[in-house]
Structures are given as structure tokens and as C-alpha cells.
Design an enzyme around this catalytic site. Structure first.
Site, short mmCIF file in Angstrom:
data_model
loop_
_atom_site.label_atom_id
_atom_site.label_comp_id
_atom_site.label_asym_id
_atom_site.label_seq_id
_atom_site.Cartn_x
_atom_site.Cartn_y
_atom_site.Cartn_z
CG HIS A 58 9.21 -13.79 67.81
ND1 HIS A 58 8.15 -12.97 68.12
CD2 HIS A 58 8.70 -14.79 67.04
CE1 HIS A 58 7.05 -13.44 67.55
NE2 HIS A 58 7.36 -14.55 66.90
CE LYS A 68 12.79 -9.14 71.17
NZ LYS A 68 11.78 -10.14 70.76
CE1 TYR A 128 9.51 -6.18 71.37
CE2 TYR A 128 7.26 -6.25 72.18
CZ TYR A 128 8.19 -6.46 71.16
OH TYR A 128 7.77 -6.96 69.95
CG ASP A 166 4.82 -16.49 66.06
OD1 ASP A 166 5.85 -16.16 65.44
OD2 ASP A 166 4.34 -15.81 66.99
#
Length: 191
Positions: A58, A68, A128, A166
Site C-alpha cells: 500500500h 509511516k 503505525y 488487495d
């Protein structure tokens, strides 16, 4: 705000005694010394019940591209950062690191890199920080099993668990990257 250009594997120091341990999970000053100069604006937390769950690969496109800072808070994962910067000599290559709740490792994934992880056991939680808000119109991804990426996913013999989204992402060859190469290739190792 500028930032160092490649992924970083961070190992925050733990202070242990008979009660257990204490660790700073985020320090703006420590990240700045490591070359990370992003302000993080949102915290995300995922839970995966089944071993072999893949989340990714992603990213978010500009104007809401995200860096991130990833850590595993329960269980263990294999975490990946894939270079998606157009013109990079390391375009399509990746670095990976095993992140564990016991070890406290963190992976910094800068803007211009796709991010993915696979759970190595059941009941895994990942937390995250991201440097921009979630913007559905800017989200994107690359299919997890693209042979051009040559990722040897550590999944059980039955195969991975994927979201329907996904499972149908484009390949790297079908992807028109909005990310520019900044002159720093992906490091060969975590050094």
C-alpha cells in the site's frame, strides 16, 4: 518537511527490570537525529487473526502521500518497504525486516515506498504512525505476488489471507508512479 530518503530499521532502547520493561516508542528528537523529519498526524492500529495475513503493498499518492513508522505490538510480522520512486536505480526493489512485539523494532517507510507486511503467527497487532491523513481518493497499491518484485512471502502452505481489495491490485508494470527519485538509492542492507 524534508526527510531521509530510504527506509530505516530502528531499535529503540528498552529499560528492563523485575517488573518488565519501558521503551520510548516515539521520540521526535531521536527520529530527527536519524534523519526523519516528518510530523506524524495519525495513528493506525490493525489486528490480524490468522497467520499468513498479508496487508499491502500500500501507499497514498500526493497530495496526501504518507511516510509511516511501523511497529508490531503483539506477535510478529515480516515487514516490507518497496521502492516506487520513478527513475530510481532501485525501483521495484525492497528491504524487509522482522518486527516483533518482544523485540520492539520499528520500520520507518518514507514517502515514495510501498508498504506491506505478513503476519508470522495468529493474533497479531500492528501500530503505525502516518505523516498525512487517510485520503481514499489517493490510496493505491501493487499486487502482493507480482513476480517483478520477487518477494518470497513466508506464508503457510495453504497460502495467504488477503482482503478482496488487495487481491486485485495492479502489477508494478501497470503502475504509473507519482513519486520522484530524490537521488538516494535503496540501501543494500539495514547498516
Amino acid at each position: 518537511m524534508s526527510s531521509q530518503s530510504g527506509p530505516l530499521l530502528l531499535r529503540p532502547r528498552r529499560f528492563e527490570d523485575e517488573r518488565g520493561w519501558f521503551m520510548e516508542t516515539y521520540s521526535e528528537a531521536a527520529l530527527s537525529r536519524a534523519g526523519v523529519h516528518h510530523a506524524f498526524v495519525q495513528d493506525n492500529h490493525s489486528y490480524s487473526a490468522i497467520e499468513g495475513t498479508i496487508r499491502g503493498i500500500h501507499f497514498q499518492r500526493p497530495p496526501h502521500a504518507q511516510a509511516k513508522l511501523v511497529r508490531c505490538v503483539r506477535g510478529s510480522i515480516m515487514d516490507y518497504a518497496v521502492d516506487l520512486r520513478r527513475g530510481s536505480p532501485t525501483y521495484g526493489r525492497r528491504l524487509s525486516a522482522r518486527l516483533t512485539a518482544d523485540g520492539g523494532e520499528q520500520l520507518y517507510v518514507p514517502i515514495g515506498f510501498g508498504h506491506a507486511f505478513v503476519t508470522l503467527e495468529p493474533d497479531v497487532e500492528v501500530a503505525y504512525k502516518v505523516s498525512d491523513v487517510y485520503a481514499p481518493a489517493c490510496e493505491g497499491g501493487i499486487i502482493w505476488n507480482d513476480s517483478a518484485l520477487a518477494i518470497d512471502w513466508p506464508v503457510p502452505a495453504r497460502g495467504p489471507v488477503l482482503s478482496s481489495k488487495d487481491a486485485v491490485l495492479p502489477t508494478l508494470a501497470e503502475f504509473d508512479s507519482p513519486f520522484e527519485y530524490d537521488g538516494a538509492p535503496l540501501p543494500q542492507t539495514w547498516g
